[in-house]
Design an enzyme around this catalytic site. Structure first.
Site, mmCIF file in Angstrom:
data_model
loop_
_atom_site.group_PDB
_atom_site.id
_atom_site.type_symbol
_atom_site.label_atom_id
_atom_site.label_comp_id
_atom_site.label_asym_id
_atom_site.label_seq_id
_atom_site.Cartn_x
_atom_site.Cartn_y
_atom_site.Cartn_z
ATOM 1 C CD GLU A 285 9.070 12.566 -15.271
ATOM 2 O OE1 GLU A 285 8.050 13.231 -15.049
ATOM 3 O OE2 GLU A 285 10.188 13.076 -15.420
ATOM 4 C CE LYS B 249 11.096 19.601 -10.851
ATOM 5 N NZ LYS B 249 9.888 20.118 -11.481
ATOM 6 C CB SER C 2 12.657 22.874 -14.835
ATOM 7 O OG SER C 2 11.871 24.040 -14.942
ATOM 8 C CG HIS D 226 -1.688 -1.240 1.418
ATOM 9 N ND1 HIS D 226 -2.912 -1.515 0.860
ATOM 10 C CD2 HIS D 226 -1.351 -2.343 2.144
ATOM 11 C CE1 HIS D 226 -3.318 -2.722 1.232
ATOM 12 N NE2 HIS D 226 -2.378 -3.254 2.002
#
Ligand code: ARG
Length: 464
Positions: free
Chosen positions: A295, A288, A282, A161
């Site tokens: 991804e 970043k 970024s 979980h």
């Protein structure tokens, strides 16, 4: 006056030229030219067989071989002129062959149809692609084994979980990924058995009246055998669906894998470092570092699953035998293969450089009361019923939460307050190291067991 369309190879029956838009709409050469080398391979085998059964003379065969070799070279050099007037890869090559060698070129299509030709080409093409996919899969598996070996003792929290559940070793976690890829490999190898059957000879749908030697062509092309039924051979694309299904499972696995890498690279987890070469920054936020590779791989899993569904839908309503619908099989197939090769390659290149932040992993396992089950098991060994032990440990966890300490940081006195059967040997099992070391059965997370699993796995993938 009737105009005869002389440009198309197959069109003497037509009194009218094809509508310009329809010509474009029905052409597949824009994408099926990718199978050109396979098409040539198939034609060479077919021609050799026609020669053997006396349909082509030695000279005609030699001319065809020379012409096809030249066409192959022209394609390799990017000089071949593809024309939508010739609709698809097959007719483009045949037309060029006839330009180059004359009459012998026109004899090549004897006893063959584009229907069995295209089915053969796709199988040859997939066979090559599967070999390339298996290669990348093995590279990734080897990278996982090497990393698992380095991280066999590294302790991290195991999750259910997405909540800390029990401590595991990072090596064990990496080996879970390895196992998924093993099944993926088996699925591809199994699907290859059904792909590697030769449709050539089925002709349009009913076979041919020439005394063809299908065993000879199958052998020349490296197929395991000729297919059994001509109608089935030209029409079904189940092998392609199977390939896309196996591909979807690979992508699903890579997507889960990606999800974990993305989470772990975040400041909140901070379990791993993904090397700069596999990330981008970024354009607005200077701090970043984005895990682009995982991804993108996660994102690309969607398109492969989409291709599986599109091929299933393509097939499901087709009456026997060949229908033009099947021309739509190629783009999803090619894209599936490209996506698989690229994603596996990116992961195989990246994995050796992913660094485990061992201390962070360890501390995170400590913060989550990951050894609570070990304490319950300890109480059971001392004679307590499991449900009672579960209750007692719950109370101990509550004390830990209230005082900001892990179970191993509670005093013996405090622990004995929950159960008098607790002795000072309890601290061995409350340590994360003790917890993982105890799980030393087959499939368990103990470092010693993980090392055994790695050794066994190296043998398993070594052979092929
Ligand atoms: N381009 C076609 C395909 O991809 C080749 C087979 C065409 N056969 C035909 N009878 N029109 O399926």
């Amino acid at each position: 006056m009737t105009t005869v369309n002389t440009e198309k190879l197959s069109s003497a029956r037509f009194a009218e030229a094809t509508d310009a838009f329809v010509e474009e709409f029905t052409a597949s050469v824009g994408f099926d030219q990718r199978m050109a080398q396979q098409d040539i391979q198939g034609s060479l085998a077919h021609a050799a067989m026609l020669n053997k059964i006396g349909i082509l003379t030695e000279q005609e065969l030699a001319d065809i071989q020379r012409g096809l070799a030249q066409i192959s070279a022209e394609i390799e050099r990017g000089e071949f002129v593809w024309s939508i007037k010739q609709e698809d890869v097959h007719m483009n090559i045949e037309a060029r062959l006839t330009d180059l060698i004359g009459i012998a070129g026109k004899k090549l299509h004897t006893g063959r149809s584009r229907n069995d030709q295209v089915a053969t080409d796709i199988r040859l093409y997939l066979r090559d692609d599967i070999a390339a996919i298996l290669l990348q899969l093995k590279r990734l598996q080897t990278a996982l084994l090497d990393k698992a070996e380095q991280e066999a003792d590294t302790i991290m929290p195991g999750f259910t979980h997405l909540q800390v559940a029990q401590p595991v070793t990072f090596g064990h976690h990496l080996m879970a990924w390895f196992e998924m890829l093993c099944r993926d490999r088996e699925r591809l190898q199994d699907c290859l058995k059904r792909i590697n059957v030769m449709p050539l000879g089925a002709a349009a749908l009913a076979g041919t009246s020439y005394p063809i030697d299908r065993h000879m062509t199958a052998e020349l092309l490296g197929f395991s055998r000729p297919s059994n039924n001509s109608l089935d051979s030209v029409s079904d694309r189940d092998f392609a669906i199977e390939f896309t299904a196996a591909g979807s499972l690979i992508m699903m696995h890579l997507s889960r894998f990606s999800e974990e890498l993305v989470l772990w690279a975040s400041a909140q987890f901070d379990f791993i470092d993904i090397p700069d070469a596999f990330c981008t920054g970024s354009s607005i936020m200077p701090q970043k570092k984005n895990p682009d590779v995982p991804e993108l791989v996660r994102g690309k899993s969607g398109r492969v699953a989409g291709h599986l569904v599109s091929l299933l839908m393509l097939m499901k309503s087709q009456p026997l035998a060949y229908n033009k619908d099947n021309q739509e099989d190629k783009e999803p197939l090619f894209d599936t293969a490209d996506t698989l090769i690229n994603c596996l390659r990116a992961f195989a290149d990246m994995m050796p450089h992913v660094k485990a932040k061992r201390e962070n992993m360890y501390n995170s396992a400590k913060r989550g009361f990951a050894t609570a089950t070990d304490l319950a098991d300890y109480l059971v060994r001392k004679g307590m019923a499991f449900r009672d032990a579960h209750e007692v440990v719950g109370l101990a966890v509550r004390l830990g939460l209230e005082s900001g300490r892990d179970l191993s940081e509670l005093t013996l006195n405090e622990l004995q307050g929950f159960s008098s059967s607790i002795g000072d040997d309890v601290f061995d099992i409350l340590q994360l190291e003790g917890s993982v070391a105890a799980r030393k059965h087959i499939g368990g997370t103990a470092p010693a067991q993980v090392r055994k699993a790695i050794a066994e796995a190296r043998q398993r993938i070594g052979g092929d």
